[in-house]
Design a protein around this motif. Structure first.
Motif, mmCIF file in Angstrom:
data_model
loop_
_atom_site.group_PDB
_atom_site.id
_atom_site.type_symbol
_atom_site.label_atom_id
_atom_site.label_comp_id
_atom_site.label_asym_id
_atom_site.label_seq_id
_atom_site.Cartn_x
_atom_site.Cartn_y
_atom_site.Cartn_z
ATOM 1 N N LYS A 7 -45.614 16.332 30.090
ATOM 2 C CA LYS A 7 -46.446 17.103 31.009
ATOM 3 C C LYS A 7 -47.511 17.890 30.253
ATOM 4 N N GLN A 8 -47.117 18.461 29.104
ATOM 5 C CA GLN A 8 -48.079 19.202 28.298
ATOM 6 C C GLN A 8 -49.168 18.278 27.779
ATOM 7 N N GLN A 9 -48.760 17.089 27.357
ATOM 8 C CA GLN A 9 -49.735 16.120 26.878
ATOM 9 C C GLN A 9 -50.707 15.726 27.989
ATOM 10 N N LEU A 10 -50.159 15.490 29.196
ATOM 11 C CA LEU A 10 -51.014 15.147 30.327
ATOM 12 C C LEU A 10 -51.935 16.305 30.679
ATOM 13 N N ASN A 11 -51.418 17.535 30.622
ATOM 14 C CA ASN A 11 -52.260 18.706 30.866
ATOM 15 C C ASN A 11 -53.422 18.758 29.885
ATOM 16 N N ASP A 12 -53.115 18.514 28.616
ATOM 17 C CA ASP A 12 -54.159 18.555 27.589
ATOM 18 C C ASP A 12 -55.239 17.507 27.859
ATOM 19 N N ILE A 13 -54.818 16.334 28.261
ATOM 20 C CA ILE A 13 -55.780 15.259 28.525
ATOM 21 C C ILE A 13 -56.599 15.565 29.774
ATOM 22 N N LEU A 14 -55.963 16.088 30.813
ATOM 23 C CA LEU A 14 -56.695 16.446 32.029
ATOM 24 C C LEU A 14 -57.685 17.576 31.758
ATOM 25 N N GLU A 15 -57.317 18.488 30.885
ATOM 26 C CA GLU A 15 -58.232 19.562 30.509
ATOM 27 C C GLU A 15 -59.445 18.982 29.790
ATOM 28 N N GLU A 16 -59.217 18.040 28.879
ATOM 29 C CA GLU A 16 -60.336 17.392 28.187
ATOM 30 C C GLU A 16 -61.197 16.590 29.164
ATOM 31 N N LEU A 17 -60.555 15.970 30.149
ATOM 32 C CA LEU A 17 -61.292 15.217 31.151
ATOM 33 C C LEU A 17 -62.174 16.147 31.973
ATOM 34 N N GLY A 18 -61.607 17.272 32.406
ATOM 35 C CA GLY A 18 -62.407 18.240 33.150
ATOM 36 C C GLY A 18 -63.573 18.750 32.331
ATOM 37 N N SER A 19 -63.322 18.996 31.048
ATOM 38 C CA SER A 19 -64.382 19.468 30.159
ATOM 39 C C SER A 19 -65.499 18.436 30.022
ATOM 40 N N SER A 20 -65.135 17.160 29.987
ATOM 41 C CA SER A 20 -66.143 16.101 29.855
ATOM 42 C C SER A 20 -66.980 15.956 31.123
ATOM 43 N N LEU A 21 -66.462 16.440 32.255
ATOM 44 C CA LEU A 21 -67.200 16.377 33.519
ATOM 45 C C LEU A 21 -68.156 17.548 33.675
ATOM 46 N N ASP A 22 -67.904 18.611 32.931
ATOM 47 C CA ASP A 22 -68.654 19.853 33.083
ATOM 48 C C ASP A 22 -70.003 19.760 32.377
ATOM 49 N N ILE A 23 -70.889 20.697 32.710
ATOM 50 C CA ILE A 23 -72.132 20.781 31.961
ATOM 51 C C ILE A 23 -71.835 21.358 30.582
ATOM 52 N N GLN A 339 -48.136 7.849 32.721
ATOM 53 C CA GLN A 339 -47.984 8.728 31.555
ATOM 54 C C GLN A 339 -46.699 8.395 30.795
ATOM 55 N N GLU A 340 -45.676 7.978 31.522
ATOM 56 C CA GLU A 340 -44.404 7.647 30.887
ATOM 57 C C GLU A 340 -44.473 6.338 30.103
ATOM 58 N N ARG A 341 -45.495 5.536 30.351
ATOM 59 C CA ARG A 341 -45.573 4.213 29.743
ATOM 60 C C ARG A 341 -46.449 4.180 28.496
ATOM 61 N N GLY A 342 -47.167 5.259 28.235
ATOM 62 C CA GLY A 342 -47.966 5.296 27.020
ATOM 63 C C GLY A 342 -49.446 5.526 27.268
ATOM 64 N N PHE A 343 -50.166 5.783 26.168
ATOM 65 C CA PHE A 343 -51.576 6.156 26.240
ATOM 66 C C PHE A 343 -52.464 5.091 26.871
ATOM 67 N N SER A 344 -52.271 3.832 26.503
ATOM 68 C CA SER A 344 -53.163 2.786 26.997
ATOM 69 C C SER A 344 -53.052 2.654 28.510
ATOM 70 N N TYR A 345 -51.839 2.745 29.022
ATOM 71 C CA TYR A 345 -51.645 2.679 30.477
ATOM 72 C C TYR A 345 -52.259 3.901 31.163
ATOM 73 N N LEU A 346 -52.041 5.061 30.565
ATOM 74 C CA LEU A 346 -52.596 6.286 31.137
ATOM 75 C C LEU A 346 -54.119 6.237 31.144
ATOM 76 N N SER A 347 -54.698 5.764 30.057
ATOM 77 C CA SER A 347 -56.155 5.672 29.964
ATOM 78 C C SER A 347 -56.725 4.781 31.058
ATOM 79 N N GLU A 348 -56.133 3.612 31.258
ATOM 80 C CA GLU A 348 -56.626 2.689 32.285
ATOM 81 C C GLU A 348 -56.466 3.273 33.680
ATOM 82 N N SER A 349 -55.366 3.970 33.910
ATOM 83 C CA SER A 349 -55.133 4.589 35.213
ATOM 84 C C SER A 349 -56.181 5.662 35.499
ATOM 85 N N LEU A 350 -56.475 6.485 34.500
ATOM 86 C CA LEU A 350 -57.462 7.548 34.679
ATOM 87 C C LEU A 350 -58.873 6.988 34.853
ATOM 88 N N LYS A 351 -59.188 5.899 34.147
ATOM 89 C CA LYS A 351 -60.522 5.306 34.264
ATOM 90 C C LYS A 351 -60.796 4.818 35.690
#
Length: 408
Positions: A7-23, A339-351
């Motif tokens: 969950k912490q890892q997912l939080n960190d990634i979502l925070e980075e995603l939000g940051s990439s959307l911001d000005i 998220q439970e299946r690994g980074f590559s799966y999470l990345s594709e899901s988020l994309k």
């Protein structure tokens, strides 16, 4: 069910995603310079507005800290500003207010060339090279409005915001050119709404201690790289909407998304972006009222205003909202599962949910931070899941070119 490390890892990634959307900070500073230049021009001593004590303040997503850059690099950022005037002449109608502000803008040769077609309520300046435009909303406020505004945003306990309402123009109204009585003009309350939003966004005590509410009403709010959880969640919801509808004019509007998300957060505030996003996605529907067969998303600072009033005239907008909501729930659930299946799966899901470029940038930033943590000895691995972060048990050593631990 995600472990605390996942969950912490997912939080960190979502925070980075939000940051990439911001000005960016640079974009914020550039907008600020344009903003100050417009404000100075309107309030210049030789201005036809000078006797009305003009002041420019942010409103909308720029004020709330929920701006999201467009999916396409060809589209503009939208900056919403309020031009406040005081001491209305007794004879002035909405038309007089709107045109007087417009005349001052046109008196500047550069701004005259940048003026877009007159809007229903605003004047719009297009900054083509910088890829943004400013919507300037003319308004009248009371003589002591600045004091009321400062008081409201310095007192977290003050809930009454009716006295923060402003009077604005609307050229589609039948009394636009004829009625000088401001009581009959359209009333708006962008600063009361912002007060309501921030009161809820800072609900957890630890967030309230770290956030200055009064900062929000500065003519140019400071750039904040770190966002409140609710701000990040609203950004993620808006980007998901943009990906789903790809420029469709009947897409769900931001004020409805922000209002429903804030109501949901109010009932279940938290600092965990991943879980809170999931909770909000599955509860938004319950905050839409049904009044005699008509769907209502109530303005929290004006119970008589329905943000979803256009759904009756444009039923496609209502259909699109529920279509988006259904897809949002499926995508958020899928993100948690992958998220439970690994980074590559999470990345594709988020994309699929938030777009290739933003997610690629987010993972790149997350990877860089992970590398720096590893090199400093601060990166840890969870014993059961292998998730990397600050909260695991096993310290992950840095790498060198010889395949041995640098700490040996």
């Amino acid at each position: 069910m995600l472990t605390s490390d996942q969950k912490q890892q997912l939080n960190d990634i979502l925070e980075e995603l939000g940051s990439s959307l911001d000005i960016t900070r640079t974009e914020h500073e550039t907008i600020g310079e344009s903003y100050k230049a417009v404000a100075n021009w309107l309030a210049n001593p030789d201005s036809n507005l000078q006797s009305y004590d003009p002041q420019i303040l942010p409103q909308g997503s720029f004020m709330l800290g929920t701006m999201v850059r467009p999916v396409s690099d060809e589209d503009d950022l939208d900056i919403d500003l309020v031009c406040q005037l005081k001491r209305k002449p007794a004879s002035w109608t909405q038309y007089n207010l709107k045109q007087t502000v417009g005349d001052r803008i046109r008196a500047n040769e550069t701004y005259a060339q940048m003026l877009d077609e007159e809007g229903r309520r605003c004047w719009t300046l297009k900054y083509a090279q910088q890829k943004y435009h400013m919507d300037i909303l003319p308004s009248f406020v009371s003589e002591g409005y600045s004091v009321l505004l400062e008081k409201a945003f310095s007192n977290i306990e003050q809930k009454e915001v009716d006295d923060l309402a402003i009077r604005i123009t609307d050229k589609t109204l039948p009394n636009y050119r004829t009625d000088p009585n401001m009581d009959n003009w359209h009333k708006s309350n962008p600063f009361g709404y912002a007060k309501w939003f921030f009161d809820i966004a800072t609900r957890p005590v630890e967030l309230r201690k770290a956030f200055s509410l009064s900062e929000s009403i500065k003519p140019i709010p400071s750039f904040r790289e770190q966002k409140l959880p609710l701000q990040r969640i609203v950004q993620l919801l808006k980007r998901h909407r943009d990906i789903i509808f790809d420029g469709d004019e009947d897409k769900p509007i931001s004020i409805i998304i922000t209002t429903l998300a804030t109501r949901a957060y109010n009932d279940a505030p938290g600092t965990d972006v991943a879980d809170t996003l999931r909770n909000i996605a599955f509860s938004l529907r319950s905050y839409i009222e049904d009044r005699n067969g008509i769907k209502w998303v109530v303005n929290p600072v004006n119970n008589e205003e329905n943000f979803a009033d256009k759904w009756v005239e444009h039923p496609k907008r209502k259909d699109n909202f529920y279509k988006w909501l259904t897809q949002l729930q499926a995508d958020v659930e899928n993100v948690h599962n992958t998220q439970e299946r690994g980074f590559s799966y999470l990345s594709e899901s988020l994309k699929k949910s938030f777009g290739d470029s933003a997610v690629t940038k987010a993972f790149s930033k997350y990877g860089e931070k992970t590398r720096l943590l590893r090199e400093s000895g601060g990166l840890k691995m969870a014993a059961t899941t292998g998730a990397l972060g600050l909260s695991g048990r096993t310290v992950v050593g840095g790498h060198n070119f010889f395949g041995t631990d640098i700490d040996e």
